[in-house]
Design a protein around this motif. Structure first.
Motif, PDB file in Angstrom:
ATOM      1  N   PRO A   2       0.801  -1.231   0.000  1.00  0.00           N
ATOM      2  CA  PRO A   2       0.000   0.000   0.000  1.00  0.00           C
ATOM      3  C   PRO A   2       0.832   1.278   0.000  1.00  0.00           C
ATOM      4  O   PRO A   2       0.399   2.301  -0.545  1.00  0.00           O
ATOM      5  CB  PRO A   2      -0.821  -0.120   1.295  1.00  0.00           C
ATOM      6  CG  PRO A   2      -0.897  -1.588   1.565  1.00  0.00           C
ATOM      7  CD  PRO A   2       0.398  -2.148   1.094  1.00  0.00           C
ATOM      8  N   GLN A   3       2.020   1.242   0.608  1.00  0.00           N
ATOM      9  CA  GLN A   3       2.884   2.433   0.602  1.00  0.00           C
ATOM     10  C   GLN A   3       3.296   2.807  -0.815  1.00  0.00           C
ATOM     11  O   GLN A   3       3.405   3.993  -1.151  1.00  0.00           O
ATOM     12  CB  GLN A   3       4.123   2.209   1.469  1.00  0.00           C
ATOM     13  CG  GLN A   3       3.830   2.088   2.956  1.00  0.00           C
ATOM     14  CD  GLN A   3       3.655   0.650   3.397  1.00  0.00           C
ATOM     15  OE1 GLN A   3       3.095  -0.170   2.663  1.00  0.00           O
ATOM     16  NE2 GLN A   3       4.130   0.345   4.592  1.00  0.00           N
ATOM     17  N   VAL A   4       3.520   1.784  -1.649  1.00  0.00           N
ATOM     18  CA  VAL A   4       3.854   2.052  -3.051  1.00  0.00           C
ATOM     19  C   VAL A   4       2.687   2.730  -3.753  1.00  0.00           C
ATOM     20  O   VAL A   4       2.867   3.685  -4.517  1.00  0.00           O
ATOM     21  CB  VAL A   4       4.242   0.748  -3.771  1.00  0.00           C
ATOM     22  CG1 VAL A   4       4.397   0.987  -5.270  1.00  0.00           C
ATOM     23  CG2 VAL A   4       5.540   0.189  -3.204  1.00  0.00           C
ATOM     24  N   GLU A  11      14.810  10.756 -13.295  1.00  0.00           N
ATOM     25  CA  GLU A  11      14.461  12.121 -12.961  1.00  0.00           C
ATOM     26  C   GLU A  11      14.291  12.285 -11.449  1.00  0.00           C
ATOM     27  O   GLU A  11      14.542  13.354 -10.898  1.00  0.00           O
ATOM     28  CB  GLU A  11      13.149  12.521 -13.667  1.00  0.00           C
ATOM     29  CG  GLU A  11      13.231  12.568 -15.172  1.00  0.00           C
ATOM     30  CD  GLU A  11      14.079  13.711 -15.675  1.00  0.00           C
ATOM     31  OE1 GLU A  11      14.100  14.773 -15.006  1.00  0.00           O
ATOM     32  OE2 GLU A  11      14.738  13.546 -16.718  1.00  0.00           O
ATOM     33  N   ARG A  12      13.880  11.200 -10.811  1.00  0.00           N
ATOM     34  CA  ARG A  12      13.596  11.261  -9.381  1.00  0.00           C
ATOM     35  C   ARG A  12      13.623   9.862  -8.805  1.00  0.00           C
ATOM     36  O   ARG A  12      13.257   8.898  -9.483  1.00  0.00           O
ATOM     37  CB  ARG A  12      12.213  11.901  -9.173  1.00  0.00           C
ATOM     38  CG  ARG A  12      11.766  12.056  -7.730  1.00  0.00           C
ATOM     39  CD  ARG A  12      10.376  12.671  -7.713  1.00  0.00           C
ATOM     40  NE  ARG A  12       9.856  12.782  -6.360  1.00  0.00           N
ATOM     41  CZ  ARG A  12       8.611  13.151  -6.063  1.00  0.00           C
ATOM     42  NH1 ARG A  12       7.772  13.457  -7.029  1.00  0.00           N
ATOM     43  NH2 ARG A  12       8.208  13.231  -4.805  1.00  0.00           N
ATOM     44  N   ILE A  13      14.086   9.727  -7.580  1.00  0.00           N
ATOM     45  CA  ILE A  13      14.039   8.459  -6.860  1.00  0.00           C
ATOM     46  C   ILE A  13      13.238   8.680  -5.580  1.00  0.00           C
ATOM     47  O   ILE A  13      13.580   9.547  -4.772  1.00  0.00           O
ATOM     48  CB  ILE A  13      15.443   7.931  -6.514  1.00  0.00           C
ATOM     49  CG1 ILE A  13      16.270   7.706  -7.785  1.00  0.00           C
ATOM     50  CG2 ILE A  13      15.335   6.626  -5.718  1.00  0.00           C
ATOM     51  CD1 ILE A  13      17.696   7.270  -7.508  1.00  0.00           C
ATOM     52  N   VAL A  14      12.168   7.923  -5.426  1.00  0.00           N
ATOM     53  CA  VAL A  14      11.322   8.013  -4.236  1.00  0.00           C
ATOM     54  C   VAL A  14      11.655   6.818  -3.338  1.00  0.00           C
ATOM     55  O   VAL A  14      11.463   5.668  -3.740  1.00  0.00           O
ATOM     56  CB  VAL A  14       9.830   8.012  -4.603  1.00  0.00           C
ATOM     57  CG1 VAL A  14       8.971   8.087  -3.349  1.00  0.00           C
ATOM     58  CG2 VAL A  14       9.509   9.168  -5.548  1.00  0.00           C
ATOM     59  N   ARG A  63      11.166  -2.932   3.454  1.00  0.00           N
ATOM     60  CA  ARG A  63      12.301  -3.218   2.591  1.00  0.00           C
ATOM     61  C   ARG A  63      12.951  -1.968   2.009  1.00  0.00           C
ATOM     62  O   ARG A  63      13.854  -2.061   1.188  1.00  0.00           O
ATOM     63  CB  ARG A  63      11.889  -4.169   1.462  1.00  0.00           C
ATOM     64  CG  ARG A  63      10.672  -3.738   0.679  1.00  0.00           C
ATOM     65  CD  ARG A  63      10.236  -4.841  -0.264  1.00  0.00           C
ATOM     66  NE  ARG A  63      11.208  -5.067  -1.298  1.00  0.00           N
ATOM     67  CZ  ARG A  63      11.207  -4.453  -2.482  1.00  0.00           C
ATOM     68  NH1 ARG A  63      10.263  -3.575  -2.777  1.00  0.00           N
ATOM     69  NH2 ARG A  63      12.128  -4.718  -3.369  1.00  0.00           N
ATOM     70  N   GLY A  64      12.502  -0.770   2.470  1.00  0.00           N
ATOM     71  CA  GLY A  64      13.093   0.459   1.949  1.00  0.00           C
ATOM     72  C   GLY A  64      12.955   0.567   0.443  1.00  0.00           C
ATOM     73  O   GLY A  64      13.914   0.888  -0.272  1.00  0.00           O
ATOM     74  N   ASN A  93       9.634  -0.066  -9.910  1.00  0.00           N
ATOM     75  CA  ASN A  93       9.784  -0.439  -8.511  1.00  0.00           C
ATOM     76  C   ASN A  93      11.032  -1.309  -8.362  1.00  0.00           C
ATOM     77  O   ASN A  93      11.102  -2.413  -8.908  1.00  0.00           O
ATOM     78  CB  ASN A  93       8.539  -1.187  -8.044  1.00  0.00           C
ATOM     79  CG  ASN A  93       8.546  -1.481  -6.557  1.00  0.00           C
ATOM     80  OD1 ASN A  93       9.581  -1.655  -5.935  1.00  0.00           O
ATOM     81  ND2 ASN A  93       7.359  -1.553  -5.977  1.00  0.00           N
ATOM     82  N   SER A  94      12.035  -0.799  -7.642  1.00  0.00           N
ATOM     83  CA  SER A  94      13.226  -1.548  -7.209  1.00  0.00           C
ATOM     84  C   SER A  94      14.284  -1.766  -8.281  1.00  0.00           C
ATOM     85  O   SER A  94      15.455  -1.956  -7.947  1.00  0.00           O
ATOM     86  CB  SER A  94      12.840  -2.920  -6.625  1.00  0.00           C
ATOM     87  OG  SER A  94      11.942  -2.766  -5.549  1.00  0.00           O
TER      88      SER A  94
END
Length: 258
Positions: A105-107, A226-229, A235-236, A216-217
């Protein structure tokens, strides 16, 4: 060389080495020393063939597991049942080298924050699995058209069942390589390192300016995102965000535009 062919050659090489060592008489009596030699030789052959690292672990465990199962005397029907279950879940993973990964859900919350607000966005999940990304995303952004493509029968059927009461989700069983990505504002991929170069090429060819590719990953090799979230989950998780066609051009000011 296809991964499945590499795996077959590695196993055959392991059998050849085990046969030769067994004939030499240097091994202790019993089946397990022979099994160990075969497993180690197969893993070594896989390394020489430059198979992915996880294939080496499969080779190390394959023959010992087979030998153990034979010694237990398990009825053949159980093997068939296990094969059918795994085939329905993983389907063509042996060819695509993409296992079943489930997004948390965080993703979904992070992806929702990447979507544009000015117009109802359209998202596609490449290999949508059980719909673990699309269901929470559809609740967070009810204005979003959430689409998923999955090739494996079991995850696809489960995703249809779980999403049956969410009208802004559309699911299809098929091959996402055969779909035109040009109509999507965000393309989400949780695959593996193997297909990412091809994903990048297709995204560059088809996505419109401003559309986002989120992996993802697994980053695209030699391409700066352009960006890393980075998520605060167990699992970070890292989401690598790319603009394959560049940023969306600014609207030109004309009469009536201020």
């Amino acid at each position: 060389m296809p991964p499945a062919l590499k795996a077959l050659l590695a196993q055959l090489a392991g059998l050849a080495v085990a046969f030769g060592v067994g004939r030499s008489g240097v091994l202790p009596a019993g089946i397990w020393p022979l099994v160990a030699v075969q497993a180690l030789a197969a893993a070594g052959a896989a390394t020489l063939l430059k198979s992915a690292r996880w294939w080496r672990w499969i080779h190390l465990g394959f023959t010992p597991l087979v030998a153990g199962a034979l010694l237990l005397g398990i009825a053949p029907g159980w093997y068939l049942a296990a094969f059918v279950v795994f085939a329905l879940i993983y389907w063509s993973s042996f060819r695509t080298q993409v296992p079943l990964f489930l997004s948390n859900p965080q993703v979904a919350e992070a992806v929702a924050g990447l979507l544009p607000r000015e117009l109802p966005p359209r998202v596609i999940d490449l290999g949508s699995g059980t719909g673990s990304l699309l269901r929470p995303l559809a609740r967070l952004r009810p204005d979003c058209r959430c689409e998923g493509v999955e090739s494996a029968p079991a995850p696809y059927l489960l995703s249809r069942l779980l999403a049956r009461r969410q009208p802004n989700i559309a699911l299809a069983r098929g091959d996402f390589w055969k779909i035109d990505w040009s109509d999507y504002d965000l393309v989400y991929a949780f695959l593996s390192p193997v297909p990412m170069p091809a994903v990048w090429r297709k995204a560059c060819a088809e996505l419109r300016p401003g559309a986002v590719l989120v992996s993802n990953s697994f980053p695209v090799e030699d391409v700066e995102p352009e960006r890393i979230v980075t998520l605060d989950d167990r699992r970070g998780t890292r989401l690598y965000c790319y603009l394959p066609a560049g940023p969306k051009p600014l609207a030109k000011k004309g009469i009536g535009n201020r």
